[in-house]
Design a protein around this motif. Structure first.
Motif, PDB file in Angstrom:
ATOM      1  N   SER A  57       0.824  -1.203   0.000  1.00  0.00           N
ATOM      2  CA  SER A  57       0.000   0.000   0.000  1.00  0.00           C
ATOM      3  C   SER A  57       0.861   1.255   0.000  1.00  0.00           C
ATOM      4  O   SER A  57       2.037   1.229   0.365  1.00  0.00           O
ATOM      5  CB  SER A  57      -0.914   0.024   1.236  1.00  0.00           C
ATOM      6  N   ALA A  58       0.245   2.355  -0.431  1.00  0.00           N
ATOM      7  CA  ALA A  58       0.879   3.671  -0.385  1.00  0.00           C
ATOM      8  C   ALA A  58      -0.189   4.678   0.021  1.00  0.00           C
ATOM      9  O   ALA A  58      -1.296   4.673  -0.529  1.00  0.00           O
ATOM     10  CB  ALA A  58       1.459   4.044  -1.739  1.00  0.00           C
ATOM     11  N   THR A  59       0.121   5.516   1.011  1.00  0.00           N
ATOM     12  CA  THR A  59      -0.849   6.494   1.492  1.00  0.00           C
ATOM     13  C   THR A  59      -0.229   7.874   1.582  1.00  0.00           C
ATOM     14  O   THR A  59       0.984   8.034   1.715  1.00  0.00           O
ATOM     15  CB  THR A  59      -1.388   6.100   2.881  1.00  0.00           C
ATOM     16  N   VAL A  60      -1.086   8.862   1.514  1.00  0.00           N
ATOM     17  CA  VAL A  60      -0.713  10.265   1.683  1.00  0.00           C
ATOM     18  C   VAL A  60      -1.474  10.768   2.902  1.00  0.00           C
ATOM     19  O   VAL A  60      -2.714  10.814   2.884  1.00  0.00           O
ATOM     20  CB  VAL A  60      -1.078  11.099   0.436  1.00  0.00           C
ATOM     21  N   ASP A  61      -0.765  11.099   3.960  1.00  0.00           N
ATOM     22  CA  ASP A  61      -1.401  11.477   5.223  1.00  0.00           C
ATOM     23  C   ASP A  61      -2.400  10.417   5.682  1.00  0.00           C
ATOM     24  O   ASP A  61      -3.493  10.720   6.165  1.00  0.00           O
ATOM     25  CB  ASP A  61      -2.093  12.835   5.100  1.00  0.00           C
ATOM     26  N   VAL A  63      -4.098   8.297   3.881  1.00  0.00           N
ATOM     27  CA  VAL A  63      -5.208   8.012   2.959  1.00  0.00           C
ATOM     28  C   VAL A  63      -4.642   7.647   1.587  1.00  0.00           C
ATOM     29  O   VAL A  63      -3.699   8.284   1.110  1.00  0.00           O
ATOM     30  CB  VAL A  63      -6.137   9.240   2.822  1.00  0.00           C
ATOM     31  N   ALA A  64      -5.219   6.636   0.942  1.00  0.00           N
ATOM     32  CA  ALA A  64      -4.805   6.292  -0.417  1.00  0.00           C
ATOM     33  C   ALA A  64      -5.145   7.446  -1.356  1.00  0.00           C
ATOM     34  O   ALA A  64      -6.190   8.101  -1.208  1.00  0.00           O
ATOM     35  CB  ALA A  64      -5.500   5.017  -0.874  1.00  0.00           C
ATOM     36  N   TYR A  65      -4.289   7.703  -2.327  1.00  0.00           N
ATOM     37  CA  TYR A  65      -4.474   8.830  -3.234  1.00  0.00           C
ATOM     38  C   TYR A  65      -5.871   8.823  -3.872  1.00  0.00           C
ATOM     39  O   TYR A  65      -6.531   9.859  -3.951  1.00  0.00           O
ATOM     40  CB  TYR A  65      -3.399   8.792  -4.328  1.00  0.00           C
TER      41      TYR A  65
END
Length: 299
Positions: A57-61, A63-65
């Protein structure tokens, strides 16, 4: 903050990205480095929701983009400067982006000025832009929503030395005001000048990550001798492995004292012996990616 956890992307049996994990913290510029085909762009595309991961997975703050309601207001992205409508003027292209993000169109002229595209350039069609001007327009898109995070893939490509120096200052100021920057670039000296942290990828896997100063200090030892094969044999006999070579020198992941002692015990005369970190980021990059590059060529 950007958080990447065990990110993997496979195309059939080939793993373009293999179990990649790292974090980009607020107030920092993270240099994302690796040879061509190492998996940098694929990783960045997965962070931005353009390429679905096989796993991880990868999140920004957190959340997922793809789950962000208006991502341009949280994260500015520049992955491909040529992905712009060639028939629009620079001002028109940015105005469309402003309306899409719900940004006041009155901010467009100031944003264009911020990236060095004045009134004359703003009126030109994008098809008439040089590569450097397209990069500046792409950066204007990334900055328009006043995001706190930037993800930039080769943003200095096509810029002249003055433009590269300008971009370095812009990114450093962005991070110093609390922003988060993930920067991929083949201009290693520019990355060295602006980055706080480094993530180095080779063959789809992370080969090193950490603070820039920490990694440069632990790059190993560069050693040279007139008889390179005798030096290799001496290092092997001492249990020291050569991790790469460049310009006739050997890169060894060991302290200079141990390398020098191994050569002395074998009666090998050295012509150079120094910490590899003194060669800067270029030397570190060659040290960390030499094995992966050779494997790719052999494949």
């Amino acid at each position: 903050m950007i958080t990447v956890e065990n990110l993997t992307k496979r195309y059939g049996p080939h793993a373009a990205v293999d179990d990649v994990s790292f974090r980009c913290e607020p107030g920092t510029v993270t240099g994302f480095l690796g040879p061509n085909g190492a998996g940098k762009s694929t990783t960045m595309r997965m962070i931005c929701g353009l390429t679905p991961p096989t796993s991880g997975s990868a999140t920004v703050d957190g959340v997922a983009y793809r789950q962000l309601p208006n991502p341009g207001r949280r994260i500015g992205v520049l992955l491909d400067a040529s992905a712009q409508h060639a028939g629009r003027t620079g001002r028109e292209a940015l105005t469309v982006a402003a309306r899409t993000m719900g940004v006041d169109p009155q901010r467009v002229p100031a944003t264009l000025e911020r990236v060095g595209l004045g009134p004359t350039a703003a009126k030109r069609r994008v098809r008439a832009y040089s590569l450097g001007m397209r990069q500046r327009l792409g950066l204007a898109h990334a900055l328009l929503g006043d995001p706190r995070i930037l993800i930039l893939d080769e943003p200095a490509n096509g810029l002249d030395p003055e433009g590269i120096f300008w971009m370095r200052g812009l990114l450093r100021d962005f991070a110093d005001r609390g922003g988060t920057v993930l920067l991929s670039s083949h201009l290693l000296r520019e990355v060295e000048a602006v980055a706080d942290r480094l993530v180095v990828i080779g063959g789809g896997r992370i080969v090193a990550q950490g603070g820039k100063d920490e990694l440069l200090a632990g790059a190993g030892t560069l050693v040279r001798a007139r008889d390179a094969q005798a030096l290799r044999d001496a290092l092997a006999a001492a249990g020291l492995s050569v991790t790469g070579s460049t310009d006739g020198g050997l890169l060894v992941r060991a302290e200079a004292g141990a390398v020098g002692q191994a050569a002395a015990d074998a009666g090998v005369a050295l012509t150079e012996l120094r910490p590899a970190g003194s060669g800067g980021l270029e030397q570190l990059f060659l040290t960390l990616t030499a094995t992966e590059s050779k494997q790719e060529v052999a494949a």
